[in-house]
Write an enzyme that holds these catalytic residues in place. Structure first.
Site, short mmCIF file in Angstrom:
data_model
loop_
_atom_site.label_atom_id
_atom_site.label_comp_id
_atom_site.label_asym_id
_atom_site.label_seq_id
_atom_site.Cartn_x
_atom_site.Cartn_y
_atom_site.Cartn_z
CE1 TYR A 137 6.27 -1.04 -5.22
CE2 TYR A 137 7.45 0.86 -6.07
CZ TYR A 137 6.26 0.25 -5.73
OH TYR A 137 5.08 0.91 -5.90
CG ASP A 178 -8.70 -10.14 -1.48
OD1 ASP A 178 -8.29 -10.18 -0.29
OD2 ASP A 178 -9.10 -11.17 -2.08
CE LYS A 217 -4.77 -12.88 -2.49
NZ LYS A 217 -6.22 -12.59 -2.52
CG ASP A 242 2.21 2.47 -5.05
OD1 ASP A 242 2.26 3.69 -4.82
OD2 ASP A 242 2.11 1.98 -6.19
CG ASP A 292 -2.53 6.45 -5.22
OD1 ASP A 292 -1.59 6.81 -4.48
OD2 ASP A 292 -2.51 6.63 -6.45
C1 IPM Z 1 4.61 6.56 -4.66
C2 IPM Z 1 4.87 6.38 -6.15
C3 IPM Z 1 6.18 5.65 -6.36
C4 IPM Z 1 6.04 4.25 -5.76
C5 IPM Z 1 6.67 5.54 -7.82
C6 IPM Z 1 6.70 6.84 -8.52
C7 IPM Z 1 8.02 4.89 -7.90
O1 IPM Z 1 3.78 5.75 -6.76
O2 IPM Z 1 5.47 7.11 -3.96
O3 IPM Z 1 3.53 6.19 -4.19
O4 IPM Z 1 5.49 3.35 -6.42
O5 IPM Z 1 6.49 4.07 -4.62
MN MN Z 2 2.03 5.59 -5.47
#
Ligand code: IPM
Ligand code: MN
Ligand code: NAD
Length: 369
Positions: free
Chosen positions: A141, A223, A191, A247, A251
């Protein structure tokens, strides 16, 4: 307790879910005699449209002068063709760097009441309770060099994954300290079979672990970790990983608990704490009053705990979330079983606020006898 809180609603469902988080914070302040002040500022696409920048100076100054920042989400399809540095998301990344928090805590808790909303069989998802500790200021990032060169057709794009020992060590310590309060297990995800950054990550985490002999450390490749999360989410206690892996895995962990809309987060270690749900601006459902506000409300609970030191108030808010889920109220994303009462974003906020009042009453009555 006085807290100056900057509110950054952002884009899409950001304003809808943040409104409910602010509602429950106001209720908390009223019930416990705290003084919270809320100041709204622009960020993301809304800030580009109104002020020409995804993080206007006034927003940044207000955030730096506050005790905590509560953010909704940034990003909207109309900005998708812009280069990364001009997009709404750039505002959030600049803010994270300016506030300085390097440890992003993302608790993923599988509540029994919504086990049916998980894409996993209930017997697999039930009881999962994972604290993801995501490094937030390093890796791909922020690494340099980065950019796109050359003409269309023969362009080259570069991003750099870079980590120093110091960057790894400080976030690792957050994970080990958190594990001491939980089940005393840290799984570090990397990794290291391919990447030098991951080899340094693994060696550093292994060394730091020696300072926490009560905590059991294991390592997984990212993975395989994605696979273990799906097959046996209960094997995890604290999951420590770098920025991009965190990140993605958060999710995945979120949806295992029922929905991406359920998870809140706290970013700590910097000048000012930053609290935001894990989900994005969800343009596909924005403006319809159906977004799940539990992630934003869970972020408010983390704000009370980490920026306010208000442990009891944070516990009460987390209990209120469970109370509303147990009572059967659902936004559409967590109503997969067709059970319970469908509720709007603001109805959920109202119900959580009511539950907070009841919890406070019960406590009061209990202390009176
Ligand atoms: C998160 C989001 C952010 C990230 C984006 C919107 C920059 O996906 O907070 O998980 O990748 O950190
Ligand atoms: Mn995210
Ligand atoms: P997203 O998280 O916005 O949505 C993914 C899916 O989950 C969508 O189907 C959405 O409807 C659903 N969802 C998300 N939050 C929900 C909620 N609270 N209640 C019910 N359903 C919910 O991810 P995306 O679609 O990949 O990204 C949309 C935009 O959000 C992009 O511009 C992206 O960069 C941005 N984004 C911002 C943040 C942030 O501000 N922290 C985080 C992730 C993505």
């Amino acid at each position: 307790m006085k807290l100056k809180i900057t509110i950054l609603e952002g884009d899409g469902v950001g304003p809808e879910v943040t409104r409910e988080a602010v509602r429950v914070l106001r209720t908390t302040a009223g019930l416990h005699g705290h003084q919270f002040t809320f100041t709204k500022q622009l960020i993301g696409g809304a800030a580009i449209s109104e002020a020409g920048s995804p993080l206007p100076r006034t927003t940044l100054d207000a955030c730096l002068a506050s005790d905590a920042v509560l953010l909704g989400a940034v990003g909207a399809p109309r900005f998708d063709s812009l280069p990364p540095s001009a997009r709404p998301e750039a505002g959030l990344l600049l803010l994270r760097r300016a506030l300085g928090g390097y440890a992003n805590l993302r608790p993923a808790i599988s509540y029994d009441a919504i086990a049916a909303a998980s894409p996993l069989r209930p017997e697999i998802a039930r009881g999962a309770n994972i604290l993801i500790v995501r490094e937030l200021l390093g890796g791909l990032y922020f690494g340099e060099p980065r950019g796109l060169t050359g003409d269309n057709g023969n362009s080259v794009a570069v991003n750099t994954m870079s980590y120093s020992v110091a960057e790894i060590e400080r976030v690792a310590r957050v994970a080990f300290v958190a594990a001491l309060q939980r089940h005393k297990r840290v799984t570090s995800v990397d990794k290291a079979n391919v990447l030098e950054t991951s080899q340094l990550w693994r060696a550093t985490v292994t060394r730091v672990a020696k300072d926490y002999p009560e905590v059991a450390l294991d390592h997984l490749y990212v993975d395989a970790c994605a696979m273990h999360l799906i097959t046996n989410p209960r094997r995890f206690d604290v999951l420590l990983t770098e920025n991009l892996f965190g990140d993605i895995l958060s999710d995945e962990a979120a949806v295992i608990t029922g929905s991406l809309g359920m998870l809140g987060s706290a970013t700590i270690g910097g000048e000012v704490g930053l609290y935001e749900p894990v989900h994005g601006s969800a343009p596909d459902i924005a403006g319809r009053g159906i977004a799940n506000p539990f992630g934003a409300i869970a972020s408010a609970a983390l704000l009370l705990r980490y920026s306010g030191g208000l442990e009891r108030e944070a516990d009460d808010l987390e209990e209120a979330i469970q109370f509303v889920l147990n009572a059967g109220y659902r936004t559409p994303d967590i109503s997969a079983d067709g059970f319970g009462h469908l509720a709007t974003t603001s109805e959920i906020g109202e119900l959580v606020a009511e539950a907070l009042a009841e919890i406070a009453d019960v406590r009061h009555a209990y202390h009176a006898v």
